[in-house]
Every structure is written in C-alpha cells, then in structure tokens.
Design a protein around this motif. Sequence first.
Motif, PDB file in Angstrom:
ATOM      1  N   CYS A 123       1.050  -1.528  -0.193  1.00 27.32           N
ATOM      2  CA  CYS A 123      -0.070  -0.162   0.472  1.00 27.32           C
ATOM      3  C   CYS A 123       0.767   0.690  -0.106  1.00 27.32           C
ATOM      4  O   CYS A 123       1.937   1.123   0.569  1.00 27.32           O
ATOM      5  CB  CYS A 123      -0.737   0.529   1.182  1.00 27.32           C
ATOM      6  SG  CYS A 123      -2.212  -1.282   1.279  1.00 27.32           S
ATOM      7  N   GLN A 138     -10.612  -2.380  -1.401  1.00 22.95           N
ATOM      8  CA  GLN A 138      -9.292  -2.209  -2.785  1.00 22.95           C
ATOM      9  C   GLN A 138      -9.166  -3.055  -2.748  1.00 22.95           C
ATOM     10  O   GLN A 138      -8.665  -3.522  -4.192  1.00 22.95           O
ATOM     11  CB  GLN A 138      -9.168  -0.936  -2.356  1.00 22.95           C
ATOM     12  CG  GLN A 138      -7.752  -0.330  -2.718  1.00 22.95           C
ATOM     13  CD  GLN A 138      -7.523   1.050  -2.363  1.00 22.95           C
ATOM     14  OE1 GLN A 138      -6.744   1.568  -1.450  1.00 22.95           O
ATOM     15  NE2 GLN A 138      -6.828   1.972  -3.058  1.00 22.95           N
ATOM     16  N   PHE A 141     -10.077  -5.632  -5.046  1.00 22.09           N
ATOM     17  CA  PHE A 141     -10.584  -5.760  -6.538  1.00 22.09           C
ATOM     18  C   PHE A 141      -8.844  -5.104  -7.363  1.00 22.09           C
ATOM     19  O   PHE A 141      -8.949  -5.343  -8.430  1.00 22.09           O
ATOM     20  CB  PHE A 141     -10.772  -3.848  -5.937  1.00 22.09           C
ATOM     21  CG  PHE A 141     -11.359  -2.765  -7.500  1.00 22.09           C
ATOM     22  CD1 PHE A 141     -12.368  -2.662  -8.921  1.00 22.09           C
ATOM     23  CD2 PHE A 141     -10.210  -1.905  -7.395  1.00 22.09           C
ATOM     24  CE1 PHE A 141     -12.184  -2.178  -9.600  1.00 22.09           C
ATOM     25  CE2 PHE A 141      -9.833  -2.115  -8.944  1.00 22.09           C
ATOM     26  CZ  PHE A 141     -11.694  -1.540 -10.181  1.00 22.09           C
ATOM     27  N   HIS A 142      -7.849  -4.679  -6.226  1.00 24.22           N
ATOM     28  CA  HIS A 142      -6.919  -4.513  -7.453  1.00 24.22           C
ATOM     29  C   HIS A 142      -6.591  -6.087  -8.164  1.00 24.22           C
ATOM     30  O   HIS A 142      -5.935  -6.277  -9.008  1.00 24.22           O
ATOM     31  CB  HIS A 142      -5.458  -4.237  -6.366  1.00 24.22           C
ATOM     32  CG  HIS A 142      -4.003  -4.162  -6.751  1.00 24.22           C
ATOM     33  ND1 HIS A 142      -3.737  -3.676  -7.467  1.00 24.22           N
ATOM     34  CD2 HIS A 142      -2.870  -4.715  -6.585  1.00 24.22           C
ATOM     35  CE1 HIS A 142      -2.180  -3.690  -7.427  1.00 24.22           C
ATOM     36  NE2 HIS A 142      -2.463  -4.765  -7.259  1.00 24.22           N
ATOM     37  N   THR A 144      -8.026  -7.894  -9.000  1.00 21.78           N
ATOM     38  CA  THR A 144      -8.717  -9.267  -9.671  1.00 21.78           C
ATOM     39  C   THR A 144      -8.446  -7.815 -11.032  1.00 21.78           C
ATOM     40  O   THR A 144      -8.818  -8.972 -12.316  1.00 21.78           O
ATOM     41  CB  THR A 144     -10.477  -8.497  -9.814  1.00 21.78           C
ATOM     42  OG1 THR A 144     -10.893  -7.196  -9.442  1.00 21.78           O
ATOM     43  CG2 THR A 144     -11.401  -8.752  -8.611  1.00 21.78           C
ATOM     44  N   ARG A 145      -7.690  -6.863 -10.965  1.00 17.50           N
ATOM     45  CA  ARG A 145      -7.481  -5.987 -12.375  1.00 17.50           C
ATOM     46  C   ARG A 145      -6.424  -7.063 -12.885  1.00 17.50           C
ATOM     47  O   ARG A 145      -6.360  -6.319 -13.815  1.00 17.50           O
ATOM     48  CB  ARG A 145      -7.670  -4.885 -11.655  1.00 17.50           C
ATOM     49  CG  ARG A 145      -8.772  -4.086 -11.089  1.00 17.50           C
ATOM     50  CD  ARG A 145      -9.410  -4.245 -11.799  1.00 17.50           C
ATOM     51  NE  ARG A 145      -9.428  -3.397 -13.310  1.00 17.50           N
ATOM     52  CZ  ARG A 145     -10.491  -2.796 -14.425  1.00 17.50           C
ATOM     53  NH1 ARG A 145     -11.287  -3.755 -14.404  1.00 17.50           N
ATOM     54  NH2 ARG A 145     -10.230  -2.397 -15.591  1.00 17.50           N
ATOM     55  N   THR A 150      -3.588   0.325  -8.580  1.00 19.72           N
ATOM     56  CA  THR A 150      -4.639   1.205  -8.400  1.00 19.72           C
ATOM     57  C   THR A 150      -5.007   1.779  -7.387  1.00 19.72           C
ATOM     58  O   THR A 150      -4.453   2.210  -6.400  1.00 19.72           O
ATOM     59  CB  THR A 150      -5.122  -0.730  -7.824  1.00 19.72           C
ATOM     60  OG1 THR A 150      -5.742  -1.293  -8.769  1.00 19.72           O
ATOM     61  CG2 THR A 150      -7.000  -0.058  -7.024  1.00 19.72           C
ATOM     62  N   CYS A 152      -7.250   4.530  -5.534  1.00 23.69           N
ATOM     63  CA  CYS A 152      -8.244   5.295  -5.320  1.00 23.69           C
ATOM     64  C   CYS A 152      -8.558   6.126  -4.892  1.00 23.69           C
ATOM     65  O   CYS A 152      -7.867   8.036  -5.548  1.00 23.69           O
ATOM     66  CB  CYS A 152      -8.413   5.428  -3.924  1.00 23.69           C
ATOM     67  SG  CYS A 152      -9.621   6.530  -2.581  1.00 23.69           S
ATOM     68  N   SER A 221      -5.148   1.775 -12.374  1.00 24.71           N
ATOM     69  CA  SER A 221      -6.944   1.233 -12.305  1.00 24.71           C
ATOM     70  C   SER A 221      -7.373   1.481 -11.202  1.00 24.71           C
ATOM     71  O   SER A 221      -6.943   1.911 -10.406  1.00 24.71           O
ATOM     72  CB  SER A 221      -6.624  -0.210 -11.940  1.00 24.71           C
ATOM     73  OG  SER A 221      -6.748  -1.700 -13.126  1.00 24.71           O
ATOM     74  N   TYR A 223      -9.829   2.577  -7.837  1.00 28.12           N
ATOM     75  CA  TYR A 223     -11.273   1.826  -7.232  1.00 28.12           C
ATOM     76  C   TYR A 223     -11.641   3.454  -6.967  1.00 28.12           C
ATOM     77  O   TYR A 223     -11.232   3.982  -6.090  1.00 28.12           O
ATOM     78  CB  TYR A 223     -10.869   1.363  -5.729  1.00 28.12           C
ATOM     79  CG  TYR A 223     -11.482   0.894  -4.944  1.00 28.12           C
ATOM     80  CD1 TYR A 223     -12.466  -0.812  -5.112  1.00 28.12           C
ATOM     81  CD2 TYR A 223     -11.996   1.873  -3.856  1.00 28.12           C
ATOM     82  CE1 TYR A 223     -12.685  -0.683  -4.128  1.00 28.12           C
ATOM     83  CE2 TYR A 223     -11.926   1.262  -2.847  1.00 28.12           C
ATOM     84  CZ  TYR A 223     -12.934   0.028  -3.168  1.00 28.12           C
ATOM     85  OH  TYR A 223     -13.707  -0.154  -1.915  1.00 28.12           O
ATOM     86  N   THR A 224     -13.080   2.739  -7.207  1.00 26.64           N
ATOM     87  CA  THR A 224     -14.002   4.461  -6.414  1.00 26.64           C
ATOM     88  C   THR A 224     -14.597   4.189  -5.005  1.00 26.64           C
ATOM     89  O   THR A 224     -15.325   3.413  -4.666  1.00 26.64           O
ATOM     90  CB  THR A 224     -15.261   4.777  -7.776  1.00 26.64           C
ATOM     91  OG1 THR A 224     -15.885   3.406  -7.736  1.00 26.64           O
ATOM     92  CG2 THR A 224     -14.682   4.948  -9.485  1.00 26.64           C
ATOM     93  N   HIS A 225     -14.314   5.156  -4.697  1.00 21.30           N
ATOM     94  CA  HIS A 225     -14.620   5.575  -2.928  1.00 21.30           C
ATOM     95  C   HIS A 225     -15.741   6.448  -2.938  1.00 21.30           C
ATOM     96  O   HIS A 225     -14.914   7.850  -3.712  1.00 21.30           O
ATOM     97  CB  HIS A 225     -13.650   5.623  -2.517  1.00 21.30           C
ATOM     98  CG  HIS A 225     -14.267   6.509  -1.139  1.00 21.30           C
ATOM     99  ND1 HIS A 225     -14.463   4.785  -0.126  1.00 21.30           N
ATOM    100  CD2 HIS A 225     -13.075   7.543  -0.335  1.00 21.30           C
ATOM    101  CE1 HIS A 225     -14.347   5.624   1.176  1.00 21.30           C
ATOM    102  NE2 HIS A 225     -14.002   6.500   0.881  1.00 21.30           N
TER     103      HIS A 225
END
Length: 256
Positions: A123, A138, A141-142, A144-145, A150, A152, A221, A223-225
């Motif tokens: 991170c 998150q 999600f990372h 899977t991409r 990735t 935020c 990628s 990751y929408t927050h």
Amino acid sequence: MKAVILAGGLGTRISEETIVRPKPMIDIGGKPVLWHILKIYSQHGINDFVICLGYKGYMVKEYFANYFLHTSDVTFDLINNRMEVHHQHAEPWRVTLVDTGDHTQTGGRLKRVESYLDGETFCFTYGDGLTDIDITAQLAFHKTRASLATMCAVQPPGRFGAINIEDNRITRFEEKPSGDGSWINGGFFILEPGVLDYIKGDATIWERDPLEALARDGQLSAYTHNGFWQPMDTLRDKLKLEELWQSGNAPWKVWP
C-alpha cells in the motif's frame, strides 16, 4: 503486507503549523494525523509500515521512540533513575523510519525505500489524508484487475455554492455540492513492485511521469470511493477534521 507513507514534504500551504513540525505530526484530537492513518490501515490487518521522512523527520523518530510516553501514564522515580509505565497499550505495529532526504520528490521517496518492500504488493499513501475507505475491498479489487497500480479515486467536496443560470435568472442553488462529477487522485494506492521501474530518481514526482506512464500503459486501475475523504492541506482543513473528531462523528475512525 506493508504500507508506505510519505511524511517528508514541507507542507507550505499549512505553514502556520509546519513551521514547527512536519505535516504528518500535526495533531487531530491530540494525536498526530500520521497516527490516525496507521490506525486506518491497522483496522484492515496492515501493521507493517515504512515511513518516508524528510523535513523535520527527527520529530517522527522521537514520537515513536517515546511512544509510551505519549500514550500512557508514567511515574518518574528520580531518586532511583527509573521510569514506570502504567496501563500501557501497545499497538501491533512495526514501523520503519527512513530518511529519504529533505528535497526528494514524492516518487523519489518511494524509490528510496525499495529495499524495505521485499518485492511484494504494498500500500502507498500520503501522510496528510483521512478517509473511511475499505482498504480490504480495495485490495480485493486490485487483485482482480491484473494491473501494476490501483488508485483510490474520489470526488472532492465542494467549497462554494453552485448555481444554474438561465436568462440571467438563478434556477438552482446548492450550497457546497459534493464534487462536480470529476474524479481525482484520492491518494490511497495498492501497488506492485513493478511500479518502481517507472521512477527514475530523487527528482521524479510520483503524480507526474510514473502515474502518467502507468495510465498510458494500461497499468493504472481506479477504485472509486464515494465515502468520506478529506486531505489536510490548509489550516481550514485541519480545523474541520478537529471539529469532526471532537464531535464524536469522525468518519475515518473505523476502529473501535
């Protein structure tokens, strides 16, 4: 898993505070904002931190060296030259503090701590932003991409009232709407070791060449927050965060 935190900038936009301390050591609710960030990560099982120091970095070192003094009751027995710590609470943290230079740019600081990252996913964030982001989600999600990075992505809160005008008549007014539809860098990243190859040296600004190149290569990628997110760029931001903490309704307090 490790989290790298940038804590070396000058913080010129909040110079009222940073003239005497590094920005991540500015207090919110009696604790440095850096402490709040570590608590956010810790709630998601990330307790191994690499902190990139620069401006007044010795103050960060002194804080962790004397952590029990800051968080516990103590008795000083001056006659016997002894200190007794009462009701100590040890956080499950391992904190590596690295002097990355007073004038190194954000990307350069990350590159300088490469040897501490063990070639694993990690991170990465700044030492001045608070959020209620679900880092566990998150990270999932990372995975899977299949991208190197990735980010935020957030929609910042508005600072001014917004209006619609038709024929010189205001048809809609909304006080401080949340964002204008644009997504921006929210500062919380999940990164693969390969991103370090995009950093040339100390003069590299993370937000410029590395992120731009990663985007061009299809390796970045989003990751929408949609939850809470607030940087501490100005004294106004600091006071807002302090008010939220004192009210007992600090959204980033995701720990018990």
